[in-house]
Design a protein around this motif. Structure first.
Motif, PDB file in Angstrom:
ATOM      1  N   ALA A   1      20.145  30.632  33.988  1.00 46.17           N
ATOM      2  CA  ALA A   1      21.146  29.618  34.321  1.00 46.17           C
ATOM      3  C   ALA A   1      20.850  29.045  35.705  1.00 46.17           C
ATOM      4  O   ALA A   1      20.403  29.754  36.603  1.00 46.17           O
ATOM      5  CB  ALA A   1      22.546  30.239  34.314  1.00 46.17           C
ATOM      6  N   VAL A   2      21.093  27.763  35.865  1.00 49.10           N
ATOM      7  CA  VAL A   2      20.879  27.108  37.162  1.00 49.10           C
ATOM      8  C   VAL A   2      21.935  27.604  38.147  1.00 49.10           C
ATOM      9  O   VAL A   2      23.131  27.585  37.846  1.00 49.10           O
ATOM     10  CB  VAL A   2      20.996  25.573  37.013  1.00 49.10           C
ATOM     11  N   GLU A   3      21.499  28.071  39.319  1.00 47.61           N
ATOM     12  CA  GLU A   3      22.439  28.529  40.338  1.00 47.61           C
ATOM     13  C   GLU A   3      22.677  27.400  41.335  1.00 47.61           C
ATOM     14  O   GLU A   3      21.739  26.827  41.873  1.00 47.61           O
ATOM     15  CB  GLU A   3      21.891  29.766  41.059  1.00 47.61           C
ATOM     16  N   THR A   4      23.938  27.083  41.578  1.00 47.20           N
ATOM     17  CA  THR A   4      24.253  26.005  42.500  1.00 47.20           C
ATOM     18  C   THR A   4      24.172  26.494  43.940  1.00 47.20           C
ATOM     19  O   THR A   4      24.149  27.692  44.222  1.00 47.20           O
ATOM     20  CB  THR A   4      25.684  25.493  42.257  1.00 47.20           C
ATOM     21  N   ASP A   5      24.143  25.525  44.866  1.00 44.39           N
ATOM     22  CA  ASP A   5      24.169  25.866  46.289  1.00 44.39           C
ATOM     23  C   ASP A   5      25.439  26.633  46.634  1.00 44.39           C
ATOM     24  O   ASP A   5      25.451  27.431  47.567  1.00 44.39           O
ATOM     25  CB  ASP A   5      24.106  24.586  47.141  1.00 44.39           C
ATOM     26  N   LEU A   6      26.514  26.372  45.886  1.00 46.82           N
ATOM     27  CA  LEU A   6      27.769  27.089  46.142  1.00 46.82           C
ATOM     28  C   LEU A   6      27.574  28.589  45.955  1.00 46.82           C
ATOM     29  O   LEU A   6      28.045  29.394  46.759  1.00 46.82           O
ATOM     30  CB  LEU A   6      28.867  26.593  45.182  1.00 46.82           C
ATOM     31  N   VAL A   7      26.838  28.964  44.894  1.00 49.65           N
ATOM     32  CA  VAL A   7      26.594  30.388  44.634  1.00 49.65           C
ATOM     33  C   VAL A   7      25.683  30.974  45.699  1.00 49.65           C
ATOM     34  O   VAL A   7      25.933  32.073  46.215  1.00 49.65           O
ATOM     35  CB  VAL A   7      25.981  30.582  43.227  1.00 49.65           C
ATOM     36  N   VAL A   8      24.614  30.253  46.033  1.00 49.54           N
ATOM     37  CA  VAL A   8      23.681  30.728  47.070  1.00 49.54           C
ATOM     38  C   VAL A   8      24.423  30.958  48.384  1.00 49.54           C
ATOM     39  O   VAL A   8      24.256  31.980  49.048  1.00 49.54           O
ATOM     40  CB  VAL A   8      22.532  29.705  47.267  1.00 49.54           C
TER      41      VAL A   8
ATOM     42  N   TYR B   1      30.678  24.170  27.046  1.00 54.40           N
ATOM     43  CA  TYR B   1      29.942  23.095  26.378  1.00 54.40           C
ATOM     44  C   TYR B   1      28.498  23.441  26.021  1.00 54.40           C
ATOM     45  O   TYR B   1      27.875  22.722  25.254  1.00 54.40           O
ATOM     46  CB  TYR B   1      29.950  21.837  27.268  1.00 54.40           C
ATOM     47  N   GLU B   2      27.949  24.533  26.592  1.00 55.94           N
ATOM     48  CA  GLU B   2      26.555  24.896  26.287  1.00 55.94           C
ATOM     49  C   GLU B   2      26.402  25.283  24.814  1.00 55.94           C
ATOM     50  O   GLU B   2      27.144  26.114  24.298  1.00 55.94           O
ATOM     51  CB  GLU B   2      26.117  26.059  27.193  1.00 55.94           C
ATOM     52  N   SER B   3      25.442  24.665  24.141  1.00 51.70           N
ATOM     53  CA  SER B   3      25.252  24.949  22.713  1.00 51.70           C
ATOM     54  C   SER B   3      24.093  25.913  22.457  1.00 51.70           C
ATOM     55  O   SER B   3      24.081  26.587  21.428  1.00 51.70           O
ATOM     56  CB  SER B   3      25.006  23.638  21.950  1.00 51.70           C
ATOM     57  N   ASP B   4      23.126  25.977  23.383  1.00 55.51           N
ATOM     58  CA  ASP B   4      21.999  26.882  23.219  1.00 55.51           C
ATOM     59  C   ASP B   4      22.471  28.329  23.404  1.00 55.51           C
ATOM     60  O   ASP B   4      23.078  28.672  24.421  1.00 55.51           O
ATOM     61  CB  ASP B   4      20.909  26.547  24.243  1.00 55.51           C
ATOM     62  N   VAL B   5      22.213  29.181  22.433  1.00 55.42           N
ATOM     63  CA  VAL B   5      22.744  30.551  22.428  1.00 55.42           C
ATOM     64  C   VAL B   5      22.254  31.354  23.627  1.00 55.42           C
ATOM     65  O   VAL B   5      23.031  32.046  24.295  1.00 55.42           O
ATOM     66  CB  VAL B   5      22.355  31.286  21.111  1.00 55.42           C
ATOM     67  N   ARG B   6      20.967  31.253  23.933  1.00 59.82           N
ATOM     68  CA  ARG B   6      20.418  32.054  25.042  1.00 59.82           C
ATOM     69  C   ARG B   6      20.955  31.581  26.386  1.00 59.82           C
ATOM     70  O   ARG B   6      21.294  32.380  27.257  1.00 59.82           O
ATOM     71  CB  ARG B   6      18.890  31.999  25.009  1.00 59.82           C
ATOM     72  N   ARG B   7      21.023  30.259  26.559  1.00 61.19           N
ATOM     73  CA  ARG B   7      21.565  29.736  27.823  1.00 61.19           C
ATOM     74  C   ARG B   7      23.048  30.104  27.968  1.00 61.19           C
ATOM     75  O   ARG B   7      23.521  30.412  29.050  1.00 61.19           O
ATOM     76  CB  ARG B   7      21.385  28.222  27.890  1.00 61.19           C
ATOM     77  N   LYS B   8      23.778  30.038  26.861  1.00 58.09           N
ATOM     78  CA  LYS B   8      25.205  30.376  26.884  1.00 58.09           C
ATOM     79  C   LYS B   8      25.395  31.829  27.328  1.00 58.09           C
ATOM     80  O   LYS B   8      26.287  32.133  28.125  1.00 58.09           O
ATOM     81  CB  LYS B   8      25.804  30.158  25.498  1.00 58.09           C
ATOM     82  N   GLU B   9      24.555  32.730  26.835  1.00 58.40           N
ATOM     83  CA  GLU B   9      24.648  34.141  27.209  1.00 58.40           C
ATOM     84  C   GLU B   9      24.335  34.334  28.688  1.00 58.40           C
ATOM     85  O   GLU B   9      24.980  35.125  29.379  1.00 58.40           O
ATOM     86  CB  GLU B   9      23.700  34.984  26.346  1.00 58.40           C
ATOM     87  N   ALA B  10      23.357  33.582  29.195  1.00 64.75           N
ATOM     88  CA  ALA B  10      23.006  33.670  30.623  1.00 64.75           C
ATOM     89  C   ALA B  10      24.171  33.187  31.496  1.00 64.75           C
ATOM     90  O   ALA B  10      24.511  33.813  32.506  1.00 64.75           O
ATOM     91  CB  ALA B  10      21.759  32.836  30.907  1.00 64.75           C
ATOM     92  N   ILE B  11      24.814  32.091  31.092  1.00 64.95           N
ATOM     93  CA  ILE B  11      25.966  31.577  31.850  1.00 64.95           C
ATOM     94  C   ILE B  11      27.129  32.551  31.748  1.00 64.95           C
ATOM     95  O   ILE B  11      27.841  32.798  32.734  1.00 64.95           O
ATOM     96  CB  ILE B  11      26.374  30.176  31.331  1.00 64.95           C
ATOM     97  N   ARG B  12      27.338  33.121  30.557  1.00 65.83           N
ATOM     98  CA  ARG B  12      28.424  34.088  30.357  1.00 65.83           C
ATOM     99  C   ARG B  12      28.273  35.275  31.320  1.00 65.83           C
ATOM    100  O   ARG B  12      29.236  35.719  31.936  1.00 65.83           O
ATOM    101  CB  ARG B  12      28.416  34.566  28.910  1.00 65.83           C
ATOM    102  N   ALA B  13      27.034  35.767  31.462  1.00 64.77           N
ATOM    103  CA  ALA B  13      26.771  36.888  32.375  1.00 64.77           C
ATOM    104  C   ALA B  13      27.093  36.508  33.812  1.00 64.77           C
ATOM    105  O   ALA B  13      27.659  37.295  34.575  1.00 64.77           O
ATOM    106  CB  ALA B  13      25.309  37.330  32.248  1.00 64.77           C
ATOM    107  N   LYS B  14      26.726  35.263  34.187  1.00 61.95           N
ATOM    108  CA  LYS B  14      27.015  34.793  35.551  1.00 61.95           C
ATOM    109  C   LYS B  14      28.515  34.707  35.792  1.00 61.95           C
ATOM    110  O   LYS B  14      29.026  35.122  36.834  1.00 61.95           O
ATOM    111  CB  LYS B  14      26.377  33.416  35.783  1.00 61.95           C
ATOM    112  N   VAL B  15      29.244  34.158  34.844  1.00 64.56           N
ATOM    113  CA  VAL B  15      30.704  34.011  34.989  1.00 64.56           C
ATOM    114  C   VAL B  15      31.352  35.379  35.150  1.00 64.56           C
ATOM    115  O   VAL B  15      32.216  35.575  36.019  1.00 64.56           O
ATOM    116  CB  VAL B  15      31.296  33.237  33.784  1.00 64.56           C
TER     117      VAL B  15
END
Length: 416
Positions: A230-237, A268-282
């Motif tokens: 998942a793309v990490e924003t400057d806010l997270v950094v 809104y993410e439809s790609d399963v792998r990307r969705k899982e990566a974002i879910r882990a980040k959240v």
């Protein structure tokens, strides 16, 4: 070389002045029409000797496209001329510069500004796509602003534009790597939808100040785009940095702001792998934010206790000032409401009421001990109000995050 140095080319009807920008084949100058209205224009001067066959074809397509279209969000081609050395495209002048500079000057744009710009860009693209035209080089440098104040967005530089029906496929590499769609970067066939990817990258840059896949090389860019991370924003950094420095309040606030962007992405993410990566980040950000919230609450109580003696002294010194007494009473009511922990929204409203009055009174207060105490009290109350606002937003973000997580898990289970 004429057009590349300090002396601009000569054109009968116009006075060319300072250069506005330059590229491999052309320099753009600000110019004035000599007669009548003294109209201000921008003139793109293309050096004929620098053109190869492909760039000649691109230039002819650019002129052909711009001659046939008129839209409030597309830069107008007013005329074109040529002589022995140059081809001149006489364009509408945009006094606000380009979107890249606009973003750099402000570091990042508020959502409401980005939203207006995106709506205008979408209007321009729909107009083009309805006519089977793809821009193929969308980036902030190619988006101009009509004026410094209240600008209107103008799509410019059609040097790579092509007539493409929705079902047409191309394979020629066009555009700027940071804004290219994955099909282009990975050297696959692509169609007119590649412009939509570029729009997403531009929106991300407007909101966060830099493109999502900033890279030092084309190979690194390709690796980042192919990755499932998942793309990490400057806010997270920045949140992680503040967390490591021990600044719990700042880290808490930054994690909360980051969640405001990641939660909709999860939905809104439809790609399963990307969705899982974002879910882990959240999950990770919610968990750390809850830990930080405990730390911040504890230190905030210490701040409150430290402020009490000064507040009592200030109340004592304010007995001859009814307005000041009343404002301090509202502040005390806000603190009491907050300590009850029932309705933070009511407490925040009381903080804002008291601060509005106290700031006015501070401006009229003469120098002295009472002014010093009032100044310190306002700082304490502002810190409390800001913290409370962050808590309210954090609860909303956490609630949205947990709901989105639950929904994404339910969806995953349904699919299995």
């Amino acid at each position: 070389m004429a057009g590349a140095g300090w002396a601009p080319p000569r054109l009968d009807e116009y006075i060319l002045t300072e250069p506005l920008g330059s590229g491999t084949y052309a320099t753009v100058y600000k110019a004035y029409r000599k007669r009548d209205t003294r109209e201000v224009v921008a003139i793109k001067c293309v050096n004929k000797r620098s053109l190869n066959r492909a760039s000649v074809e691109n230039l002819l397509t650019e002129i052909e496209i711009l001659k046939t279209i008129r839209h409030p969000n597309i830069v107008e081609l007013k005329d074109f001329q040529w002589d022995g050395d140059h081809i001149y495209l006489i364009m509408e002048f945009c006094a606000g510069g380009d979107l890249s500079r606009f973003i750099r000057m402000r570091r990042m744009l508020p959502e409401k500004v980005a939203r207006v710009f995106l709506q205008q860009l979408a209007c321009a693209l729909k107009f083009l796509h309805d006519r089977n035209i793809s821009h193929l080089d969308l980036k902030p440098q190619n988006i101009l602003l009509s004026a410094p104040e209240n600008p209107q967005l103008k799509l410019a530089d059609f040097g790579f534009a092509q007539y493409m029906s929705p079902w047409d496929e191309k394979h020629v590499l066009r555009g700027s790597p940071l804004y290219m769609a994955p099909e282009m970067v990975c050297r696959q066939h692509y169609d007119a939808r590649v412009d939509l990817w570029s729009v997403g990258v531009i929106l991300y840059e407007a909101l966060f100040g830099k493109p999502p896949f900033a890279s030092r090389s084309f190979a690194e860019l390709e690796e980042k785009i192919r990755s499932d991370r998942a793309v990490e924003t400057d806010l997270v950094v920045e949140a992680v940095r503040k967390d490591q420095e021990g600044d719990a309040a700042a880290a808490f606030s930054l994690y909360r702001k980051a969640l405001e962007y990641f939660v909709p992405a999860l939905h809104y993410e439809s790609d399963v792998r990307r969705k899982e990566a974002i879910r882990a980040k959240v999950r990770q950000y919610i968990s750390r934010a809850e830990e930080l919230k405990v730390l911040v609450t504890s230190s905030n109580k210490n701040l409150l206790e430290k402020g009490n003696p000064a507040r009592e002294l200030l109340k004592e010194m304010a007995k001859d000032k009814p307005r000041l007494c009343a404002a301090l009473e509202v502040a005390s009511a806000a603190i009491a409401k907050e300590e009850e922990g029932r309705d933070d929204s009511d407490a925040l409203e009381l903080y804002q009421q008291s601060l509005g009055e106290l700031l006015l009174l501070l401006a009229a207060e003469p120098a002295g001990r009472r002014r010093e105490l009032l100044h310190a009290e306002i700082q304490t109350l502002m810190a409390r109000a800001e913290y409370l606002k962050d808590q309210i937003k954090m609860r909303e973000a956490q609630s949205m995050g947990k709901e989105a997580l639950a929904e994404s898990v339910r969806s995953a289970c349904t699919l299995q």
